[in-house]
Design a protein around this motif. Structure first.
Motif, PDB file in Angstrom:
ATOM      1  N   UNK A 112      44.046  35.254  22.390  1.00 27.41           N
ATOM      2  CA  UNK A 112      44.532  34.755  23.673  1.00 27.41           C
ATOM      3  C   UNK A 112      45.893  34.091  23.599  1.00 27.41           C
ATOM      4  N   UNK A 113      46.488  33.969  22.415  1.00 30.88           N
ATOM      5  CA  UNK A 113      47.821  33.384  22.318  1.00 30.88           C
ATOM      6  C   UNK A 113      48.902  34.303  22.876  1.00 30.88           C
ATOM      7  N   UNK A 114      48.618  35.592  22.898  1.00 28.70           N
ATOM      8  CA  UNK A 114      49.567  36.558  23.451  1.00 28.70           C
ATOM      9  C   UNK A 114      49.156  36.880  24.879  1.00 28.70           C
ATOM     10  N   UNK A 115      50.021  36.634  25.862  1.00 26.41           N
ATOM     11  CA  UNK A 115      49.644  36.865  27.265  1.00 26.41           C
ATOM     12  C   UNK A 115      49.396  38.337  27.568  1.00 26.41           C
ATOM     13  N   UNK A 116      48.448  38.564  28.459  1.00 24.69           N
ATOM     14  CA  UNK A 116      48.121  39.907  28.943  1.00 24.69           C
ATOM     15  C   UNK A 116      47.915  39.839  30.453  1.00 24.69           C
ATOM     16  N   UNK A 117      48.191  40.923  31.140  1.00 22.82           N
ATOM     17  CA  UNK A 117      48.012  40.947  32.589  1.00 22.82           C
ATOM     18  C   UNK A 117      46.532  40.999  32.946  1.00 22.82           C
ATOM     19  N   UNK A 118      46.161  40.287  33.991  1.00 22.02           N
ATOM     20  CA  UNK A 118      44.800  40.297  34.500  1.00 22.02           C
ATOM     21  C   UNK A 118      44.558  41.618  35.232  1.00 22.02           C
ATOM     22  N   UNK A 119      43.656  42.474  34.745  1.00 23.96           N
ATOM     23  CA  UNK A 119      43.424  43.765  35.396  1.00 23.96           C
ATOM     24  C   UNK A 119      42.831  43.631  36.801  1.00 23.96           C
ATOM     25  N   UNK A 120      42.330  42.459  37.131  1.00 26.19           N
ATOM     26  CA  UNK A 120      41.738  42.214  38.447  1.00 26.19           C
ATOM     27  C   UNK A 120      42.686  41.408  39.340  1.00 26.19           C
ATOM     28  N   UNK A 121      43.940  41.328  38.941  1.00 23.32           N
ATOM     29  CA  UNK A 121      44.890  40.457  39.638  1.00 23.32           C
ATOM     30  C   UNK A 121      45.075  40.860  41.104  1.00 23.32           C
ATOM     31  N   UNK A 122      45.306  42.141  41.367  1.00 21.96           N
ATOM     32  CA  UNK A 122      45.513  42.606  42.742  1.00 21.96           C
ATOM     33  C   UNK A 122      44.270  42.370  43.594  1.00 21.96           C
ATOM     34  N   UNK A 123      43.112  42.625  43.001  1.00 20.81           N
ATOM     35  CA  UNK A 123      41.853  42.388  43.707  1.00 20.81           C
ATOM     36  C   UNK A 123      41.679  40.893  43.997  1.00 20.81           C
ATOM     37  N   UNK A 124      42.070  40.062  43.057  1.00 22.91           N
ATOM     38  CA  UNK A 124      41.998  38.612  43.246  1.00 22.91           C
ATOM     39  C   UNK A 124      42.890  38.177  44.408  1.00 22.91           C
ATOM     40  N   UNK A 125      44.108  38.711  44.467  1.00 23.12           N
ATOM     41  CA  UNK A 125      45.014  38.362  45.555  1.00 23.12           C
ATOM     42  C   UNK A 125      44.469  38.827  46.896  1.00 23.12           C
ATOM     43  N   UNK A 126      43.792  39.964  46.910  1.00 16.80           N
ATOM     44  CA  UNK A 126      43.171  40.441  48.144  1.00 16.80           C
ATOM     45  C   UNK A 126      42.098  39.477  48.627  1.00 16.80           C
ATOM     46  N   UNK A 127      41.307  38.972  47.688  1.00 22.91           N
ATOM     47  CA  UNK A 127      40.266  38.007  48.034  1.00 22.91           C
ATOM     48  C   UNK A 127      40.879  36.699  48.526  1.00 22.91           C
ATOM     49  N   UNK A 128      41.964  36.269  47.885  1.00 16.84           N
ATOM     50  CA  UNK A 128      42.655  35.051  48.292  1.00 16.84           C
ATOM     51  C   UNK A 128      43.253  35.217  49.693  1.00 16.84           C
ATOM     52  N   UNK A 129      43.821  36.370  49.963  1.00 16.46           N
ATOM     53  CA  UNK A 129      44.398  36.639  51.284  1.00 16.46           C
ATOM     54  C   UNK A 129      43.330  36.549  52.364  1.00 16.46           C
ATOM     55  N   UNK A 130      42.166  37.106  52.091  1.00 11.97           N
ATOM     56  CA  UNK A 130      41.065  37.043  53.043  1.00 11.97           C
ATOM     57  C   UNK A 130      40.624  35.598  53.265  1.00 11.97           C
ATOM     58  N   UNK A 131      40.591  34.840  52.203  1.00  7.32           N
ATOM     59  CA  UNK A 131      40.209  33.425  52.285  1.00  7.32           C
ATOM     60  C   UNK A 131      41.150  32.656  53.200  1.00  7.32           C
ATOM     61  N   UNK A 132      42.466  32.820  52.986  1.00  4.70           N
ATOM     62  CA  UNK A 132      43.435  32.072  53.762  1.00  4.70           C
ATOM     63  C   UNK A 132      43.490  32.528  55.220  1.00  4.70           C
ATOM     64  N   UNK A 133      43.249  33.789  55.463  1.00  6.06           N
ATOM     65  CA  UNK A 133      43.265  34.277  56.852  1.00  6.06           C
ATOM     66  C   UNK A 133      42.013  33.845  57.596  1.00  6.06           C
ATOM     67  N   UNK A 134      40.922  33.574  56.857  1.00  7.98           N
ATOM     68  CA  UNK A 134      39.653  33.171  57.488  1.00  7.98           C
ATOM     69  C   UNK A 134      39.589  31.673  57.731  1.00  7.98           C
ATOM     70  N   UNK A 135      40.074  30.898  56.762  1.00  5.82           N
ATOM     71  CA  UNK A 135      39.937  29.442  56.842  1.00  5.82           C
ATOM     72  C   UNK A 135      41.276  28.735  57.006  1.00  5.82           C
TER      73      UNK A 135
END
Length: 344
Positions: free
Chosen positions: A321-344
């Protein structure tokens, strides 16, 4: 009547211009205040080398580079929602780049904070400051109060240590914030670390072991290691959050939490314990164990990974974990966050 209509149109246009101009001036004044906050923390500030549209960034020669600077993503006006984001221990505002951009694209102003002691060329004194946790807390308070000038409703978000600080603030000030967002929220640490933190005199020993704290390493937007002393300052905040929960501090607001099941640095149980006592709605975005996403990688996408230009030639930083790697679920996470902010 023929003369009255053009007159009304002229008056309406004049009023619109005055209101628009007043809003513009008001926003610019708020940027000056944001700069002043960091003059106190960084000594002096300067113009940034690469200005960006709709971005106000506070740069300084005391920072490692402009990518470590705090910034505001804005819409040249006060928005309905303003989101304040706090980074993690040894990190910088760079790590919120993709998340902040996504939130901004939803029409919100976004403030990405630089916590005291971070992003600097020289941080030895900061990382051995016995008042560091209190300086973090004071900064959370200061920026959250400032945020009221950029949005009608305030939301706090935090990555790792930033999540612990945002949570503590909300538990102590439950009426001041509309929602909470956690990314690898540091509400619990590996059990052995928490046990060591309770040993008498451990902080003095940590200062000795830390020695001269290095700030330059393979990642230009992060310190090469977490100072042991600052980690114990974090445990102080975590234990405070736990104590507030146990004492029944009121919690009734929307919570979004993104966390990896593979995270051994900050086990997900801390976040789940918080959600369990929340009377408001929650969205828990769990990244499965088989995705093997490390603690720090939850907030990273491919673009950020490329921009880091992480130097893998340094042997002590090329394992697990010392070497950074991209989160493969990053886009999906942002989609969930977008839904959260638009709802609440």
């Amino acid at each position: 009547m023929k003369l009255l209509l053009p007159l009304l149109i002229l008056v309406a246009n004049t009023y619109s211009f005055v209101v628009s101009s007043a809003t513009s001036v008001s926003i610019k004044l708020e940027f000056d205040k944001f700069d002043a906050i960091y003059q106190g923390q960084l000594g002096t500030t300067r113009g940034c080398l690469t200005p960006e549209e709709n971005v106000f960034r506070v740069c300084s020669d005391s920072l490692k580079n402009d990518g470590n600077a705090p910034y505001i993503l804005h819409h040249n006006k006060v928005t309905e929602k303003v989101v304040v984001l706090f980074h993690g221990l040894s990190d910088s505002p760079f790590f919120f780049r993709s998340i902040a951009r996504s939130i901004h694209q939803q029409g919100n102003n976004v403030i990405v904070v630089l916590l005291p002691g971070h992003g600097k060329n020289q941080a030895d004194a900061d990382m051995q400051d016995s008042g560091l946790a209190d300086r973090w807390r004071a900064h959370v308070l200061e920026v959250n109060e400032y945020a009221a000038s950029l949005g009608e409703q305030r939301y706090l978000g935090g990555f790792s240590t930033g999540g612990a600080l945002a949570t503590e603030y909300i538990l102590q000030n439950p009426q001041s914030v509309k929602g909470l967002m956690l990314f690898s929220g540091a509400l619990a640490l590996e059990s052995s670390v928490e046990s060591i933190a309770n040993i008498w005199g451990i902080q003095k020993l940590a200062k000795v072991l830390d020695g001269d704290y290095a700030t330059q390493g393979p990642n230009p937007y992060k310190y090469p290691s977490v100072a042991r002393f600052s980690a114990f300052e974090l445990t102080e905040v975590i234990f405070s959050v736990r104590d507030l929960i146990e004492k029944g501090a009121p919690l009734n607001l929307p919570i979004f939490a993104a966390h990896s099941m593979a995270d051994i640095t900050t086990p997900i149980i801390g976040v789940k314990n918080l959600i369990a006592v929340n009377s408001g709605p929650d969205t828990l975005f769990e990244i499965s164990l088989d995705a093997d996403v490390c603690h720090a990688d939850v907030v990273i996408n491919e673009e950020q990974l490329s921009d880091m230009q992480f130097d893998t030639s340094i042997p002590e930083h090329v394992s697990s974990c010392n070497v950074p790697k991209a989160n493969p679920k990053h886009a999906e996470m942002l989609g969930s966050l977008k839904q959260f902010l638009s709802t609440y």
